[in-house]
Design a protein around this motif. Structure first.
Motif, short mmCIF file in Angstrom:
data_model
loop_
_atom_site.label_atom_id
_atom_site.label_comp_id
_atom_site.label_asym_id
_atom_site.label_seq_id
_atom_site.Cartn_x
_atom_site.Cartn_y
_atom_site.Cartn_z
N UNK A 1 0.84 -1.21 0.00
CA UNK A 1 0.00 0.00 0.00
C UNK A 1 0.87 1.26 0.00
N UNK A 2 1.91 1.27 0.83
CA UNK A 2 2.79 2.43 0.90
C UNK A 2 3.48 2.69 -0.43
N UNK A 3 3.89 1.64 -1.10
CA UNK A 3 4.54 1.79 -2.41
C UNK A 3 3.57 2.40 -3.42
N UNK A 4 2.34 1.88 -3.43
CA UNK A 4 1.33 2.40 -4.35
C UNK A 4 1.03 3.87 -4.05
N UNK A 5 0.88 4.20 -2.77
CA UNK A 5 0.60 5.59 -2.38
C UNK A 5 1.75 6.52 -2.75
N UNK A 6 2.96 6.01 -2.72
CA UNK A 6 4.13 6.82 -3.06
C UNK A 6 4.36 6.86 -4.57
N UNK A 7 3.52 6.15 -5.32
CA UNK A 7 3.67 6.13 -6.77
C UNK A 7 4.82 5.26 -7.24
N UNK A 8 5.21 4.31 -6.41
CA UNK A 8 6.33 3.42 -6.77
C UNK A 8 5.80 2.13 -7.37
N UNK A 9 6.54 1.60 -8.29
CA UNK A 9 6.19 0.33 -8.91
C UNK A 9 7.09 -0.76 -8.35
N UNK A 10 6.50 -1.87 -7.97
CA UNK A 10 7.28 -3.01 -7.50
C UNK A 10 7.65 -3.86 -8.70
N UNK A 11 8.94 -4.06 -8.89
CA UNK A 11 9.43 -4.92 -9.96
C UNK A 11 9.89 -6.21 -9.31
N UNK A 12 9.21 -7.28 -9.65
CA UNK A 12 9.54 -8.58 -9.06
C UNK A 12 10.63 -9.27 -9.88
N UNK A 13 11.66 -9.75 -9.19
CA UNK A 13 12.66 -10.61 -9.80
C UNK A 13 12.10 -12.02 -9.87
#
Length: 93
Positions: A42-54
């Motif tokens: 949620x924090x990543x989404x709110x910060x506008x960050x994209x999670x890139x999964x290895x």
């Protein structure tokens, strides 16, 4: 191909698959690899960050279930490619 060599390769493949596929959850635990918590997501989404999964949360090292297996991971794509070629060759014997 030499029978002992084939046997040794098969044993290696079996151990490799056990650690990096079938026991992947245990391997991650032993290596201290933790999944992203719901709060972190949620924090990543709110910060506008994209999670890139290895490795996808549904994947394993051997079957990462990601589009780009080489994504910033050195020689992993080569390792997986050669592993898959070897498995195919062994299945022909």
């Amino acid at each position: 191909m030499d029978k002992d060599l084939i046997n040794s390769i098969n044993k290696f493949i079996e151990a490799f698959e056990q650690v990096f596929d079938r026991d992947w959850d245990y391997t991650k635990e032993q290596l201290g690899i933790a999944e992203e918590t719901e709060e972190q997501k949620r924090n990543s989404i709110q910060a506008g960050l994209e999670t890139i999964y290895f490795i996808s949360p549904e994947g394993t090292f051997i079957n990462p279930k990601v589009e780009d297996e080489a994504e910033n991971w050195g020689h992993r794509a080569v390792l997986l490619d050669e592993y898959r070629k070897l498995k195919k060759l062994l299945s022909m014997n």
